[in-house]
Design a protein around this motif. Structure first.
Motif, PDB file in Angstrom:
ATOM      1  N   PHE A  67       1.001  -1.690  -0.064  1.00  0.00           N
ATOM      2  CA  PHE A  67       0.507  -0.064  -0.079  1.00  0.00           C
ATOM      3  C   PHE A  67       0.722   1.540  -0.243  1.00  0.00           C
ATOM      4  O   PHE A  67       2.095   1.431   0.638  1.00  0.00           O
ATOM      5  CB  PHE A  67      -0.669   0.103   1.237  1.00  0.00           C
ATOM      6  CG  PHE A  67      -2.081  -1.229   1.385  1.00  0.00           C
ATOM      7  CD1 PHE A  67      -2.838  -0.950   1.172  1.00  0.00           C
ATOM      8  CD2 PHE A  67      -1.142  -2.244   1.855  1.00  0.00           C
ATOM      9  CE1 PHE A  67      -3.559  -2.572   1.318  1.00  0.00           C
ATOM     10  CE2 PHE A  67      -1.886  -3.498   2.042  1.00  0.00           C
ATOM     11  CZ  PHE A  67      -3.498  -4.018   1.505  1.00  0.00           C
ATOM     12  N   GLN A 124      -5.144   3.111   4.260  1.00  0.00           N
ATOM     13  CA  GLN A 124      -6.049   2.525   2.523  1.00  0.00           C
ATOM     14  C   GLN A 124      -5.783   0.604   3.163  1.00  0.00           C
ATOM     15  O   GLN A 124      -5.851  -0.237   3.566  1.00  0.00           O
ATOM     16  CB  GLN A 124      -4.894   2.060   1.052  1.00  0.00           C
ATOM     17  CG  GLN A 124      -5.444   3.753   1.307  1.00  0.00           C
ATOM     18  CD  GLN A 124      -6.861   3.754   0.483  1.00  0.00           C
ATOM     19  OE1 GLN A 124      -7.584   3.284   0.198  1.00  0.00           O
ATOM     20  NE2 GLN A 124      -7.672   5.324   1.174  1.00  0.00           N
ATOM     21  N   VAL A 141     -10.132   0.906  -2.631  1.00  0.00           N
ATOM     22  CA  VAL A 141      -8.980   0.853  -1.653  1.00  0.00           C
ATOM     23  C   VAL A 141      -7.539   1.155  -2.781  1.00  0.00           C
ATOM     24  O   VAL A 141      -7.297   0.042  -3.927  1.00  0.00           O
ATOM     25  CB  VAL A 141      -8.686  -0.928  -1.310  1.00  0.00           C
ATOM     26  CG1 VAL A 141      -7.708  -0.982  -0.443  1.00  0.00           C
ATOM     27  CG2 VAL A 141     -10.193  -0.771  -0.096  1.00  0.00           C
ATOM     28  N   GLU A 142      -6.459   2.048  -2.122  1.00  0.00           N
ATOM     29  CA  GLU A 142      -6.074   2.261  -3.169  1.00  0.00           C
ATOM     30  C   GLU A 142      -4.418   1.318  -2.750  1.00  0.00           C
ATOM     31  O   GLU A 142      -4.321   1.475  -1.748  1.00  0.00           O
ATOM     32  CB  GLU A 142      -5.123   4.017  -3.084  1.00  0.00           C
ATOM     33  CG  GLU A 142      -6.649   4.444  -3.442  1.00  0.00           C
ATOM     34  CD  GLU A 142      -6.672   5.819  -3.158  1.00  0.00           C
ATOM     35  OE1 GLU A 142      -4.946   6.251  -3.285  1.00  0.00           O
ATOM     36  OE2 GLU A 142      -7.100   6.631  -3.082  1.00  0.00           O
TER      37      GLU A 142
END
Length: 83
Positions: A9, A14, A65-66
């Motif tokens: 991530f 996140q 979600v990044e």
């Protein structure tokens, strides 16, 4: 032994969001430090069984979600999967 995949991530926020979503979906996960060989903005990564890849990937996409990427380990290197 079952193959494990790793999600990296760019932000801790996140990573924690993904942890909550994947646990809610009953995917067995493990929070772990991001390996030095993966350049990411966050020190936390999530390991999960390869068998859960489709479900995990679908959840991360639908919940936006990044992530930096999903990786698998080949020998001692982490290789980014094609997403």
């Amino acid at each position: 032994m079952e193959e494990m995949l790793l999600i990296a991530f760019d932000s801790t926020q996140q990573a924690l969001r993904a942890e909550m979503l994947l646990e809610y979906a009953d995917i067995e996960i493990d929070l772990c430090p991001t390996p030095k060989s993966i350049t990411a903005g966050c020190a936390l990564s999530i390991q999960f069984p390869e068998a859960d890849y489709d479900q995990a990937s679908s959840i991360l996409q639908s919940e936006q979600v990044e992530i930096r990427g999903i990786y698998f380990k080949r020998d001692s290197e982490y290789v980014r999967m094609k997403e």
